[in-house]
Design a protein around this motif. Sequence first.
Motif, short mmCIF file in Angstrom:
data_model
loop_
_atom_site.label_atom_id
_atom_site.label_comp_id
_atom_site.label_asym_id
_atom_site.label_seq_id
_atom_site.Cartn_x
_atom_site.Cartn_y
_atom_site.Cartn_z
N THR A 34 -22.56 13.65 0.46
CA THR A 34 -23.93 13.66 -0.07
C THR A 34 -24.68 14.91 0.38
O THR A 34 -25.43 15.52 -0.40
N LYS A 35 -24.47 15.29 1.62
CA LYS A 35 -25.12 16.50 2.16
C LYS A 35 -24.67 17.74 1.38
O LYS A 35 -25.48 18.61 1.03
N ALA A 36 -23.37 17.83 1.09
CA ALA A 36 -22.83 18.97 0.33
C ALA A 36 -23.41 18.99 -1.09
O ALA A 36 -23.77 20.05 -1.63
N LEU A 37 -23.52 17.80 -1.69
CA LEU A 37 -24.11 17.71 -3.03
C LEU A 37 -25.56 18.17 -3.01
O LEU A 37 -25.98 18.97 -3.86
N SER A 79 -25.81 17.80 -13.80
CA SER A 79 -25.16 16.60 -14.34
C SER A 79 -23.65 16.64 -14.05
O SER A 79 -23.05 15.63 -13.66
N GLY A 80 -23.05 17.82 -14.22
CA GLY A 80 -21.62 17.97 -13.91
C GLY A 80 -21.33 17.71 -12.44
O GLY A 80 -20.33 17.05 -12.09
N GLU A 81 -22.22 18.20 -11.56
CA GLU A 81 -22.05 17.95 -10.13
C GLU A 81 -22.17 16.45 -9.83
O GLU A 81 -21.46 15.91 -8.98
N MET A 101 -25.24 5.60 -4.41
CA MET A 101 -26.00 5.10 -5.57
C MET A 101 -27.47 5.51 -5.50
O MET A 101 -28.06 5.88 -6.51
N LYS A 102 -28.08 5.46 -4.31
CA LYS A 102 -29.48 5.87 -4.20
C LYS A 102 -29.63 7.36 -4.51
O LYS A 102 -30.57 7.79 -5.19
N THR A 103 -28.68 8.16 -4.03
CA THR A 103 -28.67 9.61 -4.31
C THR A 103 -28.47 9.84 -5.80
O THR A 103 -29.15 10.69 -6.41
N SER A 104 -27.55 9.10 -6.42
CA SER A 104 -27.25 9.28 -7.84
C SER A 104 -28.44 8.87 -8.71
O SER A 104 -28.74 9.53 -9.71
N VAL A 105 -29.13 7.80 -8.36
CA VAL A 105 -30.34 7.40 -9.10
C VAL A 105 -31.39 8.51 -8.98
O VAL A 105 -32.09 8.84 -9.95
N LYS A 117 -34.05 18.84 -2.86
CA LYS A 117 -32.99 19.13 -1.89
C LYS A 117 -32.56 17.86 -1.13
O LYS A 117 -31.58 17.86 -0.40
N THR A 118 -33.33 16.77 -1.32
CA THR A 118 -32.95 15.47 -0.75
C THR A 118 -33.09 14.43 -1.87
O THR A 118 -34.01 13.61 -1.84
#
Length: 808
Positions: free
Chosen positions: A444-447, A478-480, A505-509, A553-554
Amino acid sequence: MGDILTGAGDDRKAVKLPIPGKRNILITSALPYVNNVPHLGNIIGCVLSADVFARYCRLRGYNTIYVCGTDEYGTATETKALEENCTPKEICDKYHAIHRDVYKWFNISFDEFGRTSTPQQTEVCQAIFKKLLENNWLSENTMQQLYCDKCSKFLADRLVEGSCPTPGCNYDSARGDQCEKCGKLLNPTELINPRCKVCATSPRIRDTDHLFLELPLLEGKLRDYISTMSVAGSWSQNAIYATNAWLKEGLRQRCITRDLKWGVPVPLEKYKEKVFYVWFDAPIGYVSITNCYTQEWEKWWKNPENVELYQFMGKDNVPFHTVMFPSTLIGTGENWTMMKTISVTEYLNYEAGKFSKSKGIGVFGNDAKDTNIPVEVWRYYLLTNRPEVSDTLFTWADLQAKLNSELLNNLGNFINRVLSFVAKDPGYNSIVPDAPGAVSHPLTKALAEKVGNYVDQYVEAMEKVKLKQGLKIAMSISGEGNAYLQESQFWKLYKEDQPSCSIVMKTSVGLVYLLACLLEPFMPSFSIEVLKQLNLPLQLSLSDEKGDIVKAKTPWDFIPAGHKIGTPVPLFKELKDEEVEFFRNKFAGSQADRADRAVKEEAEAKKITEKLKNTKISDKSGKKERPAKSAGEPKTKAAAVEQEVTISRLDIRVGVIKEVQKHPDADSLYVEKIDVGEEQPRTVVSGLVKFIPLEEMQNRKVCVLCNLKPATMRGIKSQAMVLCASTSDYTKVELVEPPESAAIGERVTFPGFDGEPDDVLNPKKKVWETLQVDLHSDKDLVACYKDLPFTTSVGVCKVSSISDGSIR
C-alpha cells in the motif's frame, strides 16, 4: 450539486466576479458559427477542450467563468437564410437552439452561452470602434470590390467563389475570404474566374469606401504583447507558428467594414449602410456575452492584474486571436484583460477523410446522441484523440477499442471489483472498513507513492493545458489500482489476513474516489455515477487550500471507516463488432444530419421548380423541344410519338442496393440486388469494381434506369442500370445519388417534362443513346439533362466530386 458537476443547462447560478487575492480565470472558446450543426471536430477543437479546463479550474478551487456563444453576424448567415428561404434572425434562432441542445447533451458547463446578435454586442462593439477612431488607428480607403449586377449588390467575401490564386493550389471552390484547401487568406478580387454564389454570374469590380484597422502602425505594441505573453502563457507551438507566419509576411491594414445588412451597424453617417466585418466583431462577442452574464463585465475584461484569460480554438482561428483581436484592444488605449494562454487544436479527421459541415461528412453533435453510446464515452474518446500537436483520426474501430479495453476492462473493471467486494454479504456488507497500519503496509505504501507522483504530474499537465496528457495520467492510476488488487490477492486476504484485506479495500475505495475527482473534467457524468455508488455528495475538490492534493498521497484517508457505500453497478457496456459495423455504414460517405438535410433539399427542390416553371427548354441547336401533338389521325400521331425523343421516356427511379457481391465470372463486375419499389429487387450487373470499394456499395441509394432492355453479362441477366458520372478519361467514376430522404421507387423527373416512360426502350431506335449524350454533372455537382436537374420530391440528385462529368 457542486459547481464542477454542472452542465450546459439554463439553470442560473449566482454571478461570479473576480475576487481579490484569489486566482481568477476567464475562459473562452471560439464562438461556433451559427449556420450549421456542430460536428465532432468542432466540439473537440473548441467547446469540449475549454470545458475540460474550466472544470479542472473549478475542481482546484479557482474562481472561474467560461463564456461562449454562437457567432451570428456576417455573410454565411445571409447565405444560409437564402438557402432556407427565411430571415437571418430566423436562421440564428434555429441554429442557436441546435447548438445549445448539442452542448447541453455533451455536458458543457458554460457559465454563459450567449450569442452575438444582441444589443450588448452592438453597444460594446461600437464603443471599441469609437475609441479606435479617436486614437487615429483607423483609416478610410476606397477599395475595389466585386459587384453583382444581377443581384444589385456588392458581394461579401463568402458570397464569392472561384479558383484559388495560390500557386500549386488551384482549388476551384475557394471562398472570397479564405481557401478551404490550402488555408490561404484571400481577398475576393484575387480569385480567378470569380462567380456570385447566389446567381452564379460573373461579378464586376467596382469602387466602394471602407474603414481599415491600421495593423502596421500597431505592430510595435502588438509584438511587445506577443513576445511577453507567449512565454508567460506557454502558448502552444501551433499558435506561435501561425502568429509568426503573419508577422513574417508583414502586417497590412485590415478592412473592418462590409457592404451587408446583417451585422453591427457602423455608427458613422457616411457608413450607415454598412456593418462591421464579422472577424472584427466576433471576438468582441466574448466581451458582450460576458456583459449578458453580468453588467459588471469590466471587472473581468478590464482587470489584467487580477484575471487570467485562457482561449481555446482550432488552428484556423489563431491569427484573429493573436493578431487582430489583441491589436483591436491595444488600439483603444484601455486597460483590457489580454489573452494569457491560447490552446490550439489541429484537425480531427473522420475515417478516410475530413469532417465537413458543408458536405455533411462525419458524425455531428446530434448524431452522437442518437447512437445511444453514453456521453462519457464520446467525451473520453474525443479527449484521448485530441489533436494537440498534429491532426488525428476518428474511426469507429478505435472508439470501440478504447471503450472496451480502457474504459470497460481497465477503469470500469477496477471500480466494480472494489465496490462489489465491499458490498458483499457475507463480507463488509457495504461498510468501508477501518485500516490502521496502512502507512506501514509495504504494498500500500508503494502504491501511495506512485499515486502521489501521478497526481503531481496530472496537476502539472493540466496547468499547462496539456489535456490529453492529464487524461492519460489519470487513467494510469486506474491501471495501478488493478495491479494493486491483483498483487494483494484480496480475495485470499479476506480469509487469511483480514486486517491487510481491510487496508487494501479502504485504500482501493479511496482510489475510486480519487479517480472520480481526476476524471471529472473529462467525464462528469461518470463521476456523478461513481459518487452515487459511493453514496457521497455530488461535490468534488482538488483544492490546495483544503489539502486535497496532499491527501492523494494517502488514499486510504479519503473515505472514513464506517461509511456505507451505495449499490455498485457496471459503469460501461461493451461495444460489439456488429454495432460498430452498423455505425460505420450509417455514417459512411456524405451522411448529413437527415432532418436538416431533408428540409434543405425540399426548399431547394421548390426553388428550382419555381425557377424553371417558365424556362424555355432548348436543345443544343436552340430549337424548342415540344411534346407530341395531340391532334391528327392515328398514323400521324404514332409517327410524331415515334420521332419525338424526350427525356420523359426514360424510367429513372430511386433505388437502394440491398445486396452486392463480386460477379463469380468477372473480376471487374458487381452483381447487385436493388430495390426500386417493386415486389422483388432487380438484379443489376455493374462494372464498378475498380472504382468503388465493395463496402461503399452496401445500402447506398442510387438512381436506376429501369426500362433498358435486359442484357446478359457473363451469364447473369442485368435487369436495369445504375447511373454513374465519370471523368472524360474514365479514371474516376461516382454514383449519381438521390437525396437521403427520397422515397424508394420514386421516379426521377425533369422540370417541364411530364410524359410517361416507355415500357422498354427500343434499342433499334437508339432512344437511350440519343438522350445519354446530354446527361452530365454540372459545376455544382448536380446531375442534369442539359440544364435541367435530376429532380425528386425532396430535392435534386448529385455526385460527390466530379463536375462536368458524363453520366451513363
